[in-house]
Structures are given as C-alpha cells and as structure tokens.
Design a protein around this motif. Structure first.
Motif, mmCIF file in Angstrom:
data_model
loop_
_atom_site.group_PDB
_atom_site.id
_atom_site.type_symbol
_atom_site.label_atom_id
_atom_site.label_comp_id
_atom_site.label_asym_id
_atom_site.label_seq_id
_atom_site.Cartn_x
_atom_site.Cartn_y
_atom_site.Cartn_z
ATOM 1 N N VAL A 83 5.266 22.182 6.756
ATOM 2 C CA VAL A 83 5.517 21.191 7.801
ATOM 3 C C VAL A 83 6.923 21.408 8.338
ATOM 4 O O VAL A 83 7.876 21.563 7.569
ATOM 5 N N ASP A 85 10.147 19.958 10.631
ATOM 6 C CA ASP A 85 10.753 18.682 11.019
ATOM 7 C C ASP A 85 11.905 18.979 11.970
ATOM 8 O O ASP A 85 12.879 19.628 11.579
ATOM 9 N N GLU A 119 2.103 21.756 11.248
ATOM 10 C CA GLU A 119 2.476 20.653 12.125
ATOM 11 C C GLU A 119 3.990 20.529 12.159
ATOM 12 O O GLU A 119 4.684 21.025 11.278
ATOM 13 N N MET A 121 6.970 17.536 12.864
ATOM 14 C CA MET A 121 7.251 16.104 12.940
ATOM 15 C C MET A 121 8.645 15.906 13.531
ATOM 16 O O MET A 121 9.487 16.801 13.491
ATOM 17 N N GLU A 123 11.572 12.351 14.510
ATOM 18 C CA GLU A 123 11.880 10.952 14.785
ATOM 19 C C GLU A 123 12.720 10.915 16.042
ATOM 20 O O GLU A 123 13.581 11.765 16.247
ATOM 21 N N PHE A 140 3.421 16.371 21.716
ATOM 22 C CA PHE A 140 3.672 15.496 20.579
ATOM 23 C C PHE A 140 3.011 14.148 20.816
ATOM 24 O O PHE A 140 2.989 13.649 21.945
ATOM 25 N N VAL A 159 8.039 7.891 15.358
ATOM 26 C CA VAL A 159 7.658 9.110 14.649
ATOM 27 C C VAL A 159 6.595 9.811 15.493
ATOM 28 O O VAL A 159 5.618 9.195 15.916
ATOM 29 N N ARG A 161 4.269 13.642 16.162
ATOM 30 C CA ARG A 161 3.727 14.823 15.482
ATOM 31 C C ARG A 161 3.047 15.745 16.485
ATOM 32 O O ARG A 161 2.411 15.296 17.435
ATOM 33 N N THR A 163 0.497 19.256 16.169
ATOM 34 C CA THR A 163 -0.233 20.140 15.264
ATOM 35 C C THR A 163 -0.487 21.480 15.950
ATOM 36 O O THR A 163 -0.411 21.588 17.168
#
Length: 184
Positions: A83, A85, A119, A121, A123, A140, A159, A161, A163
């Motif tokens: 993942v 970030d 994926e 992620m 914030e 996103f 938040v 995401r 993929t």
C-alpha cells in the motif's frame, strides 16, 4: 516579460531540505513538518530497501514544489498487497494552477507502481478543496474521515484511496502513469 520555465522534477536530496522547509512553513504554517521529519523520510528513500520516494520541482535554482510517497510492503506469501501512502504534495503559491501538482502526483503514482502497490491512500484537510479536486481528477475516492487529524488546529482529514487499474498501474485522469521515471 519572459514566461517562467517549466520546473523539472528530480529526486529530493538532503540539500533540498532548507528550501522545502521554507515552502512547508508558508503553505502549512499550523502543521508544518520539521527538519527531522524530512531527514527521516529521506533516510528511507535510498538503497535496495527503500520504502519512500521524494521529489522536488526545481525552476532554475528555486524549489517550487515537492512531494513524497511511503510504501508499506506486504510480507511474502501474506496474501496482502503493498500500500502506498502519499505523505505530502506542495506547490509554491505562485505556481498554483500550472499543472505542477498533477505532475508531482503522477510521479508519486509511478513510484507506487514501481513499489507494486495495489492501492494508494492519502489524507487531505477537509478545508483544502483545491487538493481534493486534484485527487478526484486522478480517480481518488473519499472513503472516510480522521477527526482532528491535523494539529494543532484540530482540523479533520478526508481519507482518500486510489486502486490499481487492470494493467497493474494507476490511472492519472485518463493517461496511464506507467512509464519512465524522472532522473534521480
């Protein structure tokens, strides 16, 4: 008047920390990262065990943007994928609406593909509509909130995401971001 040159993207290095901190303090005065935070991130961006990718946008000698991604790899045979970030993306105010944020994000998504992330992620401050629109253009989706995430202002985070596409890459708007990376 000569138009500004197109900023070039390159790997962030230790000597970029001071100009990055200047931008950081201008753009995120309440929750700016410290010098130590950037040093720590850069320490994880080199060598065969690298889990980070940080880039700067440079116009002449001036840093006009920066971005970073952390990848959390899954243990072999765990059944889980890596993942990514997005840690940060920032563009100097006088370079807003030039497409530079999209270029930085595209580079982070290339890095996520190289790290084999399934994926990505991130914030985003709930009051940062400009950034939310950028992320939405890249596909996103909002999946939740983190209450009081940004301190000391106690601002909530949205938040989001993204993929992978069926070919294993990430779609950036319509073009695939699979492809060559920038020079390090």
């Amino acid at each position: 008047m000569t138009p500004p040159e197109t900023p070039r993207l390159r790997e962030m290095r230790w000597w970029d920390i001071d100009p990055v901190l200047e931008l950081e303090k201008d753009l995120f005065p309440e929750d700016a990262w410290s010098r130590g935070m950037f040093w720590s991130e850069l320490a994880h961006s080199r060598g065969p065990e690298a889990t980070r990718r940080y880039v700067v946008a440079v116009e002449g000698e001036r840093v006009v943007g920066y971005a970073g991604l952390a990848a959390q790899g899954a243990a072999p045979d765990s059944g889980y994928a890596a993942v990514g970030d997005i840690q940060t993306i920032a563009v100097a105010r006088d370079r807003w609406s030039t497409g530079l944020g999209g270029r930085l994000l595209t580079e982070l998504l290339r890095a996520a593909t190289a790290f084999e992330c399934a994926e990505v992620m991130l914030e985003c401050r709930v009051d940062n509509v400009r950034a939310q629109k950028l992320y939405e253009r890249f596909g996103f989706e909002a999946i939740g909130f983190r209450r009081g995430y940004y301190q000391p202002g106690n601002v909530d985070a949205l938040v989001m995401r993204l993929t992978t596409t069926p070919d294993g890459g990430f779609a950036a708007g319509s073009p695939s971001v699979r492809g060559t990376e920038i020079n390090g």
